[in-house]
Design an enzyme around this catalytic site. Structure first.
Site, PDB file in Angstrom:
ATOM      1  CE  LYS A   1      -3.951   1.712   2.761  1.00 27.02           C
ATOM      2  NZ  LYS A   1      -4.746   1.415   3.974  1.00 27.02           N
TER       3      LYS A   1
ATOM      4  CB  SER B   1      -7.679   3.546   3.058  1.00 27.39           C
ATOM      5  OG  SER B   1      -6.900   2.903   4.052  1.00 27.39           O
TER       6      SER B   1
ATOM      7  CB  SER C   1      -8.111   0.400   5.726  1.00 28.70           C
ATOM      8  OG  SER C   1      -8.781   1.617   5.958  1.00 28.70           O
TER       9      SER C   1
END
Length: 557
Positions: A109, A184, A208
């Site tokens: 990420k 996210s 997330s």
């Protein structure tokens, strides 16, 4: 202190009255007779701060000789997938001697440090900053043989479970364009769910990892708090910080967790995580004596969390798909009963207050009190805040700061109370997990919504309202929780669009092996891609019911 009095620098900017001006901001004052002393002390600490500022930073040195970075680039639109799933593309070849992740392609990420690779953090409020170090999980993935092929887009400041908030662009659900991939960890989940990469390492501070995994049809684990070190991550809140793997299968998930779990000598969150390489999650699955038996889950007790199905936002089709998946546990020999933990319903509110306050302090550069690696380059890139760059933040991040400042001003001491109540909720789940091995519920109360609008702040929030009602509470408590894909349900806006449904499996702290075992047996026995919503009456009410509460002394306000 006397040495500071003697050596105040001639150019020191502190002047008479500065101490008083600082204290006015919090509504207090000092005696006039003490003014000179406090301003002298302030000048001394200024010089001390200047001295520390001029010292070289101390960052772990990455082994770029063994693991060189090849062809780092911002992908062209032709290279992009699902809209804007890639933050940067590059190649770092993993250990050529092999390892548990050999042959696997991975992304991390875009809030995880990769030395030499610019990081956006989902924002354009400041220029992309370039880390000088690798996060611990990056080094461990490479040592385990994985090839890291890029950073995947994350939502703006990792502050949304939508997938249209990143300044780098919108990410489409791999199962249907125009629908959310969740956030996210949006880009990584889309890439894994589509089969384009094998694994992504994401972060989870309210859902997330699990929310995008559920929406994209992935296996996503938020481990026990601290099992995976957070060294080299841009953090939102140390209490809620969790890192974990997103994969297409439970076995791959376990193998990745083996590669990245364990204390690294830096992050104090992971002090209790055990030695790196000592966990054997994948080996436990391979050697499980029940595997291959007609009833491989015989003796396992599954608790169906009543409150996890009772939210106003619950989509009936999602509820029924998950209940059908729960019934399949009985076919594998497990016993299933309904369990009630009323404290579950307090989770979203407790999480909101705790996260708004601590998240605000982090965004403002005031996070403190933890031993670990601080990404000072990131702090220099984004601070100090100005009206110009603050206005570039997505409304969810702006709202966090507004909320946090208000709460600290109007409710002094409330943060401590939320931490106490969070512990109470954790105790309630621990009590329930003494009688059942695992708790299950829908990961999200509805399938992927359509992308929202970058209009008013309210319009930006609308698509994701209620999405974390079952996930955020376990960031508060720290329990491990895995999202397992168990079927499809129709989109709320269009019943002809079928989208994945995730079932959340929650275990006791440090009980990832139990979660993996149950999820792996379900996954092995049933093909989730063929499990479709079928209209029928819910069977939830005929489950045996048990309620768990924890009596504690009242918390003093």
């Amino acid at each position: 202190m006397s040495v500071f009095f003697k050596d105040i620098s001639p150019g020191n900017p502190v002047k008479k009255g500065d101490a008083e001006d600082l204290l006015k901001k919090i509504g207090v004052a000092i005696d006039d007779k003490d003014s000179d002393d406090y301003n002298l002390l302030l000048a001394a600490v200024h010089d001390c701060a200047e001295h520390i500022s001029n010292l070289p930073d101390y960052q772990p040195v990455p082994d770029t000789k063994q693991y060189p970075r090849e062809n780092i680039r911002r992908p062209t639109q032709e290279e992009q997938e699902f809209g804007h799933a890639w933050a940067h593309k590059f190649l770092i070849r993993g250990n050529r001697d092999g390892g548990p992740m050999a042959g696997k392609s991975a992304t991390v990420k875009d809030c995880i440090a990769v030395a030499g690779v610019p990081q956006f953090y989902g924002s354009d409020a400041f220029p992309a900053w370039t880390p000088s170090t690798d996060a611990t999980v990056v080094t461990r993935l490479l040592d385990a043989g994985a090839d890291i092929v890029g950073t995947s887009t994350c939502e703006n400041f990792c502050n949304s479970t939508a997938s249209f908030t990143s300044a780098q662009g919108t990410i489409d659900n791999p199962h249907h364009a125009g629908y959310s991939a969740g956030g996210s960890t949006s880009g990584g989940s889309a890439l894994v769910g589509s089969g384009m990469v094998d694994v992504t390492v994401g972060t989870d501070q309210g859902g997330s990892i699990r929310v995008p995994s559920a929406l994209c049809g992935c296996v996503g684990l938020k481990p026990t708090h601290g099992l995976v070190p957070y060294t080299g991550f841009t953090s939102g809140d140390a209490v809620d910080d969790h890192a974990g793997p997103i994969t297409r299968t439970v076995m791959d998930n376990a193998a990745c967790l083996d590669a990245i779990a364990g204390y690294d000598g830096i992050d104090d969150r992971s002090l209790g995580a055990g030695e790196h390489g000592s966990h054997g999650f994948a080996e436990a699955l391979r050697s499980c004596p029940a595997t291959g038996n007609a009833f491989p889950l015989a003796g396992i007790k599954i608790g169906v969390l009543k409150e996890g199905f009772g939210h106003d936002a619950m989509q009936p089709e999602v509820r029924d798909v998950v209940l059908d998946a729960v019934r399949k546990f009985e076919q594998l020999g497990a016993s299933v009963q309904e369990v009630s933990v009323p404290a579950h319903m307090e989770g979203p509110a407790v999480w909101t207050i705790q996260q708004r306050i601590s998240g605000t302090l982090t965004i403002l550069g005031q996070a403190h009190g933890r031993r670990g690696l601080y990404l000072t380059e990131f702090e220099h890139a984004r601070l100090p805040w100005t009206t110009e760059n603050f206005r570039k933040l997505f409304p969810s991040t702006q709202n966090t700061v507004i909320n946090g400042l208000y709460l600290m001003d109007k409710f002094p001491g409330l943060y401590g109370k939320t931490m106490n109540i969070g512990r109470q909720i954790s105790d309630a789940f621990d009590l329930a997990l003494q009688d059942v091995d695992l708790l299950v519920m829908p990961t999200t109360p509805f399938v992927a919504p359509r992308h929202g609008s970058r209009g008013t702040p309210r319009q930006c929030f609308e698509p994701t309202i209620g999405l974390t009602v079952n996930t955020a509470v376990f960031n508060v408590t720290g329990h491990p929780a895995l999202s397992l894909p168990v079927g499809f349900a129709p989109a709320r806006e269009d019943e002809t669009v079928a989208l994945p449904v995730g079932m959340q499996i929650v275990g006791g702290k440090w009980q990832e092996k139990m979660i993996y075992r149950v999820a792996h047996e379900w996954e092995t026995a049933f093909n989730w891609r063929t499990c479709r919503y079928m209209a029928k009456e819910s069977q939830q009410d005929d489950l045996p019911k048990v309620q768990y509460t924890v009596e504690v002394s009242p918390v003093v306000a």
